[in-house]
Scaffold this motif. Structure first.
Motif, PDB file in Angstrom:
ATOM      1  N   TRP A 100     -21.160  45.218  14.525  1.00 19.12           N
ATOM      2  CA  TRP A 100     -21.789  46.243  15.376  1.00 19.12           C
ATOM      3  C   TRP A 100     -22.071  47.512  14.571  1.00 19.12           C
ATOM      4  O   TRP A 100     -23.163  48.074  14.626  1.00 19.12           O
ATOM      5  CB  TRP A 100     -20.860  46.539  16.559  1.00 19.12           C
ATOM      6  N   HIS A 329     -24.671  35.380  18.516  1.00 16.81           N
ATOM      7  CA  HIS A 329     -23.815  35.779  19.642  1.00 16.81           C
ATOM      8  C   HIS A 329     -23.790  37.296  19.780  1.00 16.81           C
ATOM      9  O   HIS A 329     -23.870  38.016  18.795  1.00 16.81           O
ATOM     10  CB  HIS A 329     -22.408  35.212  19.471  1.00 16.81           C
ATOM     11  N   ASP A 330     -23.651  37.743  21.012  1.00 15.62           N
ATOM     12  CA  ASP A 330     -23.663  39.165  21.318  1.00 15.62           C
ATOM     13  C   ASP A 330     -22.313  39.769  20.909  1.00 15.62           C
ATOM     14  O   ASP A 330     -21.264  39.337  21.409  1.00 15.62           O
ATOM     15  CB  ASP A 330     -23.890  39.311  22.837  1.00 15.62           C
ATOM     16  N   ARG A 333     -19.820  40.567  23.526  1.00 11.38           N
ATOM     17  CA  ARG A 333     -19.279  39.525  24.427  1.00 11.38           C
ATOM     18  C   ARG A 333     -18.374  38.512  23.737  1.00 11.38           C
ATOM     19  O   ARG A 333     -17.820  37.640  24.396  1.00 11.38           O
ATOM     20  CB  ARG A 333     -20.438  38.782  25.099  1.00 11.38           C
TER      21      ARG A 333
END
Ligand code: KG4
Ligand code: ZN
Length: 351
Positions: A100, A329-330, A333
């Motif tokens: 992130w 993938h997020d 999440r």
């Protein structure tokens, strides 16, 4: 196709591991901080202790592999399960935060898929071997013993243990004999000087699926043999009797693992046969699989011994291959997929 340079993170059990793979799956750097010495006094992995040790190790381990990599990572791959939930959480949260913060794509990887990728990796910087269309793979570790057909990247389980995993059986017998945890490597060493035909041990038949394995009856028979001779806790001083038992036990485990092989080869028609997981370091299993491959006319791939146990290079590779198939993938999440049940060492399930 050139894939992104990938940072892999693995923390599902008692190894904090990180690795960086180049765009062709060549290992640029990899590092593993093992907690084996810490858990040894309990005779098995203590989850809460494992989580705390992961917290201490994760940052320095990741920093060290990034320092030695050929460039900055472009993708992050992390094990999200199965494993100990607290241990997994450390790796998952770290990897998600890292991805992130640097705005990198993230792929979560099933630990088993990681093991299945390990026989295709090299540790000398060579590119990974492309995965052929049909692979027949045995995963044998402390938590799993199953044969898989891997076809176009998707793994299908063909048969499995009905009770203990192969590595777990080695660990439990070693514990009764007073040998250090994990038992597999010690059993392997001592068995080399034993006679594998000296101690008769049972070979179970499983009605539900004759290809499945069962190691608990074998383990009980071996433990009874140890107790009858007063060899509990004998440790390294057990002499020839223990060497013979361990050689016979190892042979019984390997024979069971390889028993379904001819039938599975007929069904799957694999291009290669492979083995992965901690038990893939076992000398007898490696030799027997190579011999079986020669007999059946199928090439056998063995992972480098350093990549048989849990490591992050295999996670990075599995993540890279999933990314190539379009998987993303997020980061907000991802979560840990822990084991449903865990028993402290020495305790039995109530039912
Ligand atoms: O794959 P791994 O590092 O962790 C799990 O996912 O379980 O496997 C660890 C298991 C342990 O049970 C250990 O005793 C076994 O692999 N093992 C071996 C050998 N080296 C490790 N078993 C037999 N022979 C070996 N040389
Ligand atoms: Zn594993």
């Amino acid at each position: 196709m050139r894939l992104p340079r990938t940072l892999g993170v693995e923390s599902s059990c008692d190894e904090t591991a990180a690795a960086v793979l180049d765009g062709e799956g060549g290992v640029e750097s990899q590092l593993l901080s093992s907690q084996v010495q810490i858990h040894r006094r309990w005779g098995g992995v203590v989850p809460e202790v494992a989580s705390r040790e992961h917290l201490v190790a994760i940052r320095p381990v990741v920093e060290a592999v990034l320092d030695r990599a050929g460039g900055p990572p472009e993708l992050v791959a992390v094990t999200d399960g199965p494993g100990l939930v607290g241990a997994l959480l450390v790796g998952v949260r770290f990897a998600a935060a890292f991805a992130w913060a640097l705005d990198l794509p993230l792929v979560r990887v099933d630990h088993l898929e990681g093991h299945l990728a390990s026989p295709f990796l090299f540790l000398d910087g060579r590119p990974a071997r492309p995965m052929p269309p049909r692979v027949l793979s045995l995963v044998a570790s402390g938590g799993h013993s199953s044969w898989y057909a891997v076809e176009e990247g998707a793994a299908r389980r063909l048969c499995r243990t009905r009770d203990d995993a192969a590595g777990e059986a080695f660990d439990k017998l070693a514990q009764v004999l007073g040998l250090p945890y994990p038992g597999g490597p010690v059993v392997d060493r001592i068995a080399r000087s034993g006679d594998a035909d000296a101690v008769p041990l049972p070979l179970p038949r499983i009605k539900a699926n004759p290809d499945d394995f069962s190691f608990s009856g074998l383990k009980s028979a071996a433990v009874r043999w140890v107790r009858a001779r007063g060899l509990e806790g004998a440790g390294e001083g057990g002499g020839q009797a223990v060497a013979d038992l361990l050689a016979s036990f190892e042979k019984a485990v390997v024979d069971q693992l390889l028993r379904p092989l001819p039938g599975l080869v007929k069904r799957v028609r694999p291009v290669v046969l492979a083995v992965a997981g901690g038990v893939a370091a076992n000398t007898r299993l490696r030799h027997s699989l190579v011999a079986a491959g020669e007999e059946l006319g199928v090439e056998v791939l063995l992972p480098p011994p350093a990549l048989t146990t849990d490591n992050a290079a295999m996670i990075a590779r599995a993540g890279q291959l999933a990314f190539a198939r379009g998987v993303r993938h997020d980061v907000r999440r991802v979560d840990a997929r822990g084991r449903t049940a865990w028993q402290p060492p020495g305790m039995r399930r109530a039912s």
